[in-house]
Design a protein around this motif. Structure first.
Motif, PDB file in Angstrom:
ATOM      1  N   LEU A 148      80.682 -25.791  62.096  1.00  0.00           N
ATOM      2  CA  LEU A 148      81.306 -27.043  61.423  1.00  0.00           C
ATOM      3  C   LEU A 148      81.771 -26.766  59.895  1.00  0.00           C
ATOM      4  O   LEU A 148      82.642 -27.067  59.309  1.00  0.00           O
ATOM      5  CB  LEU A 148      80.161 -28.145  61.680  1.00  0.00           C
ATOM      6  CG  LEU A 148      80.181 -28.880  62.894  1.00  0.00           C
ATOM      7  CD1 LEU A 148      79.203 -29.961  62.870  1.00  0.00           C
ATOM      8  CD2 LEU A 148      81.545 -29.049  63.518  1.00  0.00           C
ATOM      9  N   PHE A 149      80.593 -25.913  59.229  1.00  0.00           N
ATOM     10  CA  PHE A 149      80.836 -25.515  57.837  1.00  0.00           C
ATOM     11  C   PHE A 149      81.583 -24.648  57.598  1.00  0.00           C
ATOM     12  O   PHE A 149      82.732 -24.603  56.804  1.00  0.00           O
ATOM     13  CB  PHE A 149      79.448 -24.986  57.340  1.00  0.00           C
ATOM     14  CG  PHE A 149      79.536 -24.328  56.033  1.00  0.00           C
ATOM     15  CD1 PHE A 149      79.265 -25.129  54.893  1.00  0.00           C
ATOM     16  CD2 PHE A 149      79.638 -23.031  55.852  1.00  0.00           C
ATOM     17  CE1 PHE A 149      79.461 -24.760  53.765  1.00  0.00           C
ATOM     18  CE2 PHE A 149      79.675 -22.675  55.012  1.00  0.00           C
ATOM     19  CZ  PHE A 149      79.704 -23.115  53.428  1.00  0.00           C
ATOM     20  N   VAL A 150      81.742 -23.361  58.521  1.00  0.00           N
ATOM     21  CA  VAL A 150      82.709 -22.322  58.271  1.00  0.00           C
ATOM     22  C   VAL A 150      84.038 -23.099  58.894  1.00  0.00           C
ATOM     23  O   VAL A 150      85.172 -22.738  57.955  1.00  0.00           O
ATOM     24  CB  VAL A 150      82.434 -21.249  59.335  1.00  0.00           C
ATOM     25  CG1 VAL A 150      83.857 -20.370  59.362  1.00  0.00           C
ATOM     26  CG2 VAL A 150      80.979 -20.506  59.017  1.00  0.00           C
ATOM     27  N   GLU A 151      84.564 -23.934  59.825  1.00  0.00           N
ATOM     28  CA  GLU A 151      85.673 -24.262  60.068  1.00  0.00           C
ATOM     29  C   GLU A 151      86.289 -25.035  59.016  1.00  0.00           C
ATOM     30  O   GLU A 151      87.365 -25.176  58.820  1.00  0.00           O
ATOM     31  CB  GLU A 151      85.697 -24.864  61.545  1.00  0.00           C
ATOM     32  CG  GLU A 151      85.640 -23.930  62.470  1.00  0.00           C
ATOM     33  CD  GLU A 151      85.622 -24.702  63.951  1.00  0.00           C
ATOM     34  OE1 GLU A 151      85.440 -26.007  63.859  1.00  0.00           O
ATOM     35  OE2 GLU A 151      85.558 -23.920  65.105  1.00  0.00           O
ATOM     36  N   ASP A 152      85.314 -26.013  58.357  1.00  0.00           N
ATOM     37  CA  ASP A 152      85.652 -26.616  57.421  1.00  0.00           C
ATOM     38  C   ASP A 152      86.102 -26.060  56.116  1.00  0.00           C
ATOM     39  O   ASP A 152      87.137 -26.442  55.372  1.00  0.00           O
ATOM     40  CB  ASP A 152      84.327 -27.702  56.814  1.00  0.00           C
ATOM     41  CG  ASP A 152      84.866 -28.585  55.797  1.00  0.00           C
ATOM     42  OD1 ASP A 152      85.889 -29.495  55.961  1.00  0.00           O
ATOM     43  OD2 ASP A 152      84.310 -28.609  54.716  1.00  0.00           O
TER      44      ASP A 152
ATOM     45  N   ASP B 103      73.697 -20.548  65.026  1.00  0.00           N
ATOM     46  CA  ASP B 103      73.499 -22.150  65.016  1.00  0.00           C
ATOM     47  C   ASP B 103      74.929 -22.803  65.088  1.00  0.00           C
ATOM     48  O   ASP B 103      75.774 -22.491  64.269  1.00  0.00           O
ATOM     49  CB  ASP B 103      73.080 -22.330  63.543  1.00  0.00           C
ATOM     50  CG  ASP B 103      72.489 -23.756  63.567  1.00  0.00           C
ATOM     51  OD1 ASP B 103      72.761 -24.431  64.346  1.00  0.00           O
ATOM     52  OD2 ASP B 103      71.650 -24.022  62.557  1.00  0.00           O
ATOM     53  N   PRO B 104      74.954 -23.639  65.911  1.00  0.00           N
ATOM     54  CA  PRO B 104      76.348 -24.350  66.325  1.00  0.00           C
ATOM     55  C   PRO B 104      76.697 -25.381  64.953  1.00  0.00           C
ATOM     56  O   PRO B 104      77.971 -25.449  64.648  1.00  0.00           O
ATOM     57  CB  PRO B 104      76.003 -25.336  67.392  1.00  0.00           C
ATOM     58  CG  PRO B 104      74.888 -24.728  67.953  1.00  0.00           C
ATOM     59  CD  PRO B 104      74.162 -23.812  67.350  1.00  0.00           C
ATOM     60  N   LYS B 105      75.731 -25.617  64.162  1.00  0.00           N
ATOM     61  CA  LYS B 105      76.080 -26.286  62.872  1.00  0.00           C
ATOM     62  C   LYS B 105      76.694 -25.460  61.991  1.00  0.00           C
ATOM     63  O   LYS B 105      77.552 -25.792  60.907  1.00  0.00           O
ATOM     64  CB  LYS B 105      74.627 -26.738  62.073  1.00  0.00           C
ATOM     65  CG  LYS B 105      73.899 -27.789  63.100  1.00  0.00           C
ATOM     66  CD  LYS B 105      72.702 -28.158  62.329  1.00  0.00           C
ATOM     67  CE  LYS B 105      71.743 -29.115  62.961  1.00  0.00           C
ATOM     68  NZ  LYS B 105      70.605 -29.510  62.570  1.00  0.00           N
ATOM     69  N   ASP B 106      76.617 -24.148  62.102  1.00  0.00           N
ATOM     70  CA  ASP B 106      77.420 -23.192  61.046  1.00  0.00           C
ATOM     71  C   ASP B 106      79.115 -23.239  61.178  1.00  0.00           C
ATOM     72  O   ASP B 106      79.597 -23.149  60.450  1.00  0.00           O
ATOM     73  CB  ASP B 106      76.946 -21.762  61.457  1.00  0.00           C
ATOM     74  CG  ASP B 106      75.569 -21.615  60.975  1.00  0.00           C
ATOM     75  OD1 ASP B 106      74.863 -22.566  60.068  1.00  0.00           O
ATOM     76  OD2 ASP B 106      74.752 -20.664  61.043  1.00  0.00           O
TER      77      ASP B 106
END
Length: 305
Positions: free
Chosen positions: A161-165, A156-159
């Motif tokens: 953003l979470f991981v990189e954050d 999921d591309p949304k993941d």
């Protein structure tokens, strides 16, 4: 139960929220590496959290190919030992020798040829998996040297953003985390596997130890009407085979497997492996010829005739 749910948003959120807590309270993280490990974003995330928040934790790095190699070696040597025991218990050896003599094979070549063929068939699977491990061992270093968070993939591309954050909060930037992976993780790998593509001698002993245990299968035959001298020779020979001959042979096979490691085709790979195994089997067959000439020849031929 074993991984984060990918289709249920609520379960997925709970799973993601629990990763950090699980890693922080874990004494050890077992990293079963294959060529895809550092290309998976969630695997990268787990390593990032564990190294940052669990300073007392132990990161154990083991390539999957190493376990596969060890398993194949154990199975191969167990199989040949079991087969040898069956041949002797059932009494097939004189029949096999007689068959080869009837084919016109000189008696002094019978045992060496049997040993050569048996060893090549047994060693080829071992050599193939050794070479797989050696290639993976090289790939580990190359993968870490070029590691970049941006190259890791996720479902999921949304993941992303979470991981990189999370990585930025823990390390300040993705670049700093990449430097940690290229230095600290590489250090752990060299600490676990060694700086070169070597395997400790004790590991080879461990691989063939089950073969030594299986020699108990031969004991009823060997001790049925044996003298004390024979029994002593049996145990001494078993110890030499299990702790000297087999480990040394495997070490030699491991070293020679580095030759022409990167082949162009499967056929070329099989040809190379067969040549390497035959090269090792040659000296073993020569030694067996000496044993046959001075120890076994009269007793075996007496049973045949």
């Amino acid at each position: 139960k074993l991984c984060i749910h990918q289709s249920d948003p609520e379960l997925k959120a709970k799973g993601i929220a629990s990763i950090g807590s699980v890693l922080v309270h874990s004494k050890e993280m077992f990293l079963a590496w294959d060529a895809t490990y550092f290309t998976r974003l969630w695997c990268v995330f787990e390593v990032a959290v564990f190294l940052s928040l669990n300073e007392s934790g132990v990161l154990t790095f083991v390539p999957v190919a190493l376990y596969a190699m060890e398993f194949i070696m154990v199975v191969s040597f167990q199989a040949i030992q079991f087969f040898s025991g069956v041949v002797h218990v059932v009494g097939l050896m004189p029949a096999v020798v007689k068959f080869m003599l009837d084919l016109g094979v000189p008696d002094y070549l019978v045992h060496p040829l049997l040993l050569h063929g048996t060893f090549v068939l047994t060693a080829m699977p071992c050599a193939l998996y050794i070479r797989n491990f050696l290639r993976d061992r090289e790939a580990i270093v190359k993968q870490l040297e070029t590691f970049a968070v941006a190259n890791a993939k996720c479902f999921d591309p949304k993941d992303r953003l979470f991981v990189e954050d999370v990585i930025k909060k823990l390390y300040g930037s993705a670049r700093k985390f990449e430097q940690v992976v290229r230095s600290q993780v590489l250090y752990i790998i060299e600490l676990t596997l060694g700086p070169a593509i070597d395997i400790p001698y004790c590991m080879f002993v461990r691989m063939v130890f089950p073969t030594f245990a299986l020699m108990g299968f031969d004991i009823p035959l060997a001790f049925s009407s044996a003298s004390l001298s024979y029994r002593i020779h049996f145990f001494v020979g078993a110890l030499i085979i299990a702790f000297l001959m087999c480990p040394v042979t495997l070490t030699l096979l491991y070293k020679l497997s580095e030759i022409k490691l990167h082949t162009k085709s499967r056929t070329d790979e099989l040809r190379t492996v067969a040549f390497l195994c035959s090269a090792i089997a040659g000296p073993l067959a020569t030694a067996q010829m000496i044993v046959w000439t001075f120890v076994l020849r009269e007793s075996v031929l007496a049973k045949v005739t």
